[in-house]
Design an enzyme around this catalytic site. Structure first.
Site: not given
Ligand code: UDX
Length: 436
Positions: A30, A35, A121, A255, A259, A262, A325, A332
């Protein structure tokens, strides 16, 4: 096998440690010396369950090391590219600066027969654009998207639900596909679906999966909006439709929305790319998905205003959560932090707490009052707002206990994580998202 991993963020650091744990000899590379120093000490530079242990074990075994010197990639048979592809500053498209820089830095160290495996990605078409430079060295480019979820990244990397490898021409019998089978040998031996495609399909699989997940969340949030004007309960609705196996209950959590690093940027980059391809209309719905998602943050703020009698000015509001989450310190595009900042902007005295993300949040929004201890943060609150459903809030905070700390008896449940009846029975005014 000897492997190199270029880019040691959420994706690359976990990938490097996970590959070492299944027996490979791995160097993580990196450009950020801070890091690399932290990783070299066996310390995860961000919060991710199980990563710390995996790093320490990898370094101890001698199979895992980290460096800023890209020359260390020399001699590896597979080079993973795991750098970030953030949203461009002046548009929705993905910024490929880091991918291009990583490939250019790697070129002098590639040997004929090496594999460059893109994990970042990227917009569909990126592999085809990068390939000539890589192929000129005699190496082969494959695209091997990553589906890991933050908070579950180690498990998702070691034991994924599927492996996707895009190879030139999409031929499953190629040597490149075999090498990747060897890299992921424990998962392959276990029978994990190993899907060989062409480059474009592999690139699209990743963005399509994230677009689908984002759409599922915004679908249920759209139902929440309808529930709000009809008196229906979106959580019951989600349970009921979720029993249909074609629909499924997961990712139907209404809800304050999605965010993170990704979903938001991936659906925007997908729209931008589709427009470039003259197919903007095919994914025009993603604009709506985005818009619904952003409206839910506003809705949460409006609920707090209503709950506090029409204004939050000079009211003590405790916000539970900052990370996008639970089980992550990632802020982010965090809807949680966005809600907190908006309330602050409206004159509320916002106290915010989070088990992992305070340091990151404080750096970005120093104007908010951060308190590490949950109960301390709740003291004298006029209202509590749940925005990140960590166990210590959602499962462990009872209305009875909260009553001993706060001044007011108002909760706004931005994740529909609490039992409304239990809070009401304990004398609280409970406000959910899309619930009466
Ligand atoms: C996501 C994809 O799930 C993963 O496969 C990909 O590689 C990267 O992006 P991640 O960003 O870690 O992963 O989070 P994820 O668990 O998917 O949750 C994304 C957001 O959706 C969170 O802010 C979560 O709070 C929200 N969420 C999730 C909801 O608002 N409702 C739900 O039912 C599920």
């Amino acid at each position: 096998m000897r492997l190199s991993v270029i880019g040691c963020g959420y994706l690359g650091a976990v990938h490097a440690a996970a590959m070492a744990s299944i027996g490979h000899d791995v160097v993580g590379i990196d450009v950020d010396p801070r890091k690399i120093e932290s990783l070299s000490r066996g310390e995860a530079p961000f919060y991710e369950p199980e990563l710390q242990e995996l790093l320490a074990a990898g370094i101890e075994s001698g199979r895992l090391r980290f460096t800023t010197d890209v020359a260390a990639a020399s001699g590896s048979s597979v080079h993973f590219i795991g750098v970030g592809t953030p949203q461009q500053k002046d548009g929705y498209a993905a910024d490929l600066t880091y991918v291009n820089a990583a490939v250019d830095a790697l070129l002098p160290y590639l040997r004929p027969g090496d594999i460059v495996a893109g994990k970042s990605t990227v917009p569909v078409g990126t592999a085809a654009e990068l390939a000539p430079r890589i192929e000129a060295t005699g190496a082969t480019l494959v695209w091997n998207p990553e589906f890991l979820r933050e908070g579950w990244a180690v498990q998702d990397t070691i034991d994924p639900d599927r492996l996707v490898v895009g190879v030139p021409g999409g031929d499953a019998g190629t040597e490149a596909a075999d090498l990747l089978r060897e890299v992921y040998h424990p998962a392959v031996a276990k029978g994990t679906p190993f899907i060989v495609t062409d480059w474009a399909t592999a690139e699209l699989v990743k963005v399509a999966a994230n677009a689908f997940l984002a759409t599922k969340i915004s679908f249920i949030n759209a139902m929440a909006e309808i529930a709000e004007v009809t008196g229906a309960d979106v959580t019951q609705l989600a349970d009921a439709i979720g029993h249909d196996v074609r629909i499924g209950r997961r990712f139907l959590g209404a809800g304050i929305g999605f965010g993170g690093g990704c979903l938001p940027k991936d659906i925007r980059a997908f729209s931008a790319r589709a427009e470039e391809l003259g197919r903007g209309e095919s994914v025009a719905f993603l604009r709506e998905v985005d818009a619904i998602n952003l409206r839910r943050r506003e809705r949460a703020v409006d609920l707090v205003i209503d709950a506090l009698g029409g204004s939050v000015f000079k009211k003590n509001v405790t916000v539970l959560g900052a990370a996008f989450k639970p089980y992550s310190d990632d802020i982010r595009d965090s809807p949680a932090l966005d809600v907190a900042v908006r309330l602050h902007g409206l004159g509320a005295w916002v106290t915010i707490t989070d088990p992992a993300a305070i340091e990151n949040a404080q750096r970005l929004h120093p104007q908010l009052n951060y308190v590490a201890d949950r109960d301390e943060a709740l003291r004298a609150a006029d209202a509590i707002v749940l925005v990140t459903e960590w166990d210590e809030y959602r499962r462990e905070l009872t209305p009875e206990h909260a009553s001993t700390l706060t001044t007011g008896r108002v909760v706004v449940d931005g994740r529909n994580g609490w039992d409304a009846a239990a809070w009401r029975a304990a004398g609280w005014s409970y406000y959910g998202m899309g619930r009466p």
